[in-house]
Design an enzyme around this catalytic site. Structure first.
Site, short mmCIF file in Angstrom:
data_model
loop_
_atom_site.label_atom_id
_atom_site.label_comp_id
_atom_site.label_asym_id
_atom_site.label_seq_id
_atom_site.Cartn_x
_atom_site.Cartn_y
_atom_site.Cartn_z
N TYR A 49 38.63 -24.76 -51.89
CA TYR A 49 37.49 -23.88 -52.18
C TYR A 49 37.94 -22.42 -52.26
O TYR A 49 37.54 -21.69 -53.17
CB TYR A 49 36.45 -24.08 -51.08
N LYS A 52 37.70 -20.07 -55.57
CA LYS A 52 36.88 -18.85 -55.56
C LYS A 52 37.73 -17.61 -55.83
O LYS A 52 37.23 -16.63 -56.42
CB LYS A 52 36.16 -18.73 -54.22
#
Length: 304
Positions: free
Chosen positions: A171, A175
């Site tokens: 993640y 991002k």
């Protein structure tokens, strides 16, 4: 309905719940016509029951606004193309794209499977790239046809992408990639009348209410700092014409606080004008580090 987004056609991905739903409702409240995209899957990306996009469309229409649902997979080229087509076929134009869709498959790095890495990269990073690509192609075609867009893109990064987050390597990397994608897109698309910015929100969603349960819980009374609706006013402003001149920026939004995030830039520097030896390079690096600012702590680094 009239407001800062009056008359604009806005796409919001992952808009069936959480932040995306809040953004879609906020745009509609400011006069936008909204394409509500949501694949209707579970927190881990598996198919769910019902149509969350349809429910948000019903909310908007009940309040007197205009909206249409889109249930395609925006991490595929066909799905992203059909998303842009949904805006053009229904409303005849596209003004703003809000990339928001995502899910989690959290693991400590040594336990993270390749499939879990790929799945998160696909939805977050590819799921930003493909809608952006197809929207940008439309806006470029508009310029070539003699019509000047006043287009906006708002991407969704995270504090995990800016600082890192323990147990979220996939993640965090995705991002962080979204921030770089934002900077490149802002530089490339400005000539077509497109502004591209990113937000790093902190709010209560299906992704955060489990991982950060202690800090995300709604208070019994008073200001609910973690309500996703707190983030949406900034997104609406960035997606409107009144944000003219703002592009290539990353904003953190949490509760009642908005911050302009300042990313990598050259800090303390030494230039020998010739090749360093390893010993010289190490000695110089230590001196420069002593002069440099201490980086922010990785989320969760103090746990366990």
């Amino acid at each position: 309905m009239t407001g800062v987004a009056d008359g604009r056609v806005v796409i919001v991905t992952g808009a069936g719940r959480g932040l995306g739903r809040a953004h879609a409702l906020a745009f509609a409240a400011e006069g936008a016509r909204v394409v509500v995209n949501d694949l209707g899957v579970g927190l881990d990306g598996t198919p769910g029951v019902g149509s969350p996009a349809g429910r948000v469309v019903a909310e908007i229409r009940a309040a007197g606004g205009e909206a249409v649902a889109h249930g395609g997979d925006i991490a595929t080229s066909a799905g992203a193309a059909s998303l842009v087509a949904a805006a053009l076929d229904t409303y005849g134009r596209l003004d703003t794209l809000v990339n928001n869709a995502g899910f989690l498959r959290d693991r400590m790095l040594v336990n993270l499977d390749e499939d879990e890495w790929d799945a998160v990269m696909r939805v977050h990073l590819k799921g930003h790239f493909l809608p952006l690509k197809h929207a940008a192609a439309h806006w470029r075609a508009e310029v070539k046809a003699g019509r000047a867009p006043c287009a906006r893109v708002v991407n969704t990064s995270s504090g995990a992408g800016l600082l890192g987050s323990v147990g979220q390597a996939n993640y965090s990397a995705a991002k962080a990639g979204i921030v770089a994608l934002t900077l490149v897109a802002a530089a490339e698309l400005g000539r077509y009348g497109v502004q591209v910015n990113a937000i790093a929100p902190a709010a209560r969603t299906r992704m955060t209410e489990r991982t950060f349960a202690g800090t995300m819980a709604a208070p019994a009374a008073g200001f609910d700092a973690m309500a996703p609706e707190n983030v949406s006013p900034l997104v609406v402003w960035l997606g409107s014409t009144v944000s003219a001149g703002v592009t290539g920026r990353v904003f953190e939004a949490e509760g009642g606080r908005i911050s302009v995030m300042e990313g990598w830039r050259r800090g303390p520097t030494a230039d020998k004008g010739a090749r360093w030896t390893p010993a010289e390079a190490g000695e110089t690096a230590l001196k420069l580090l002593a002069e440099a600012e201490t980086p922010g702590a990785v989320y969760g680094a103090g746990a366990g």
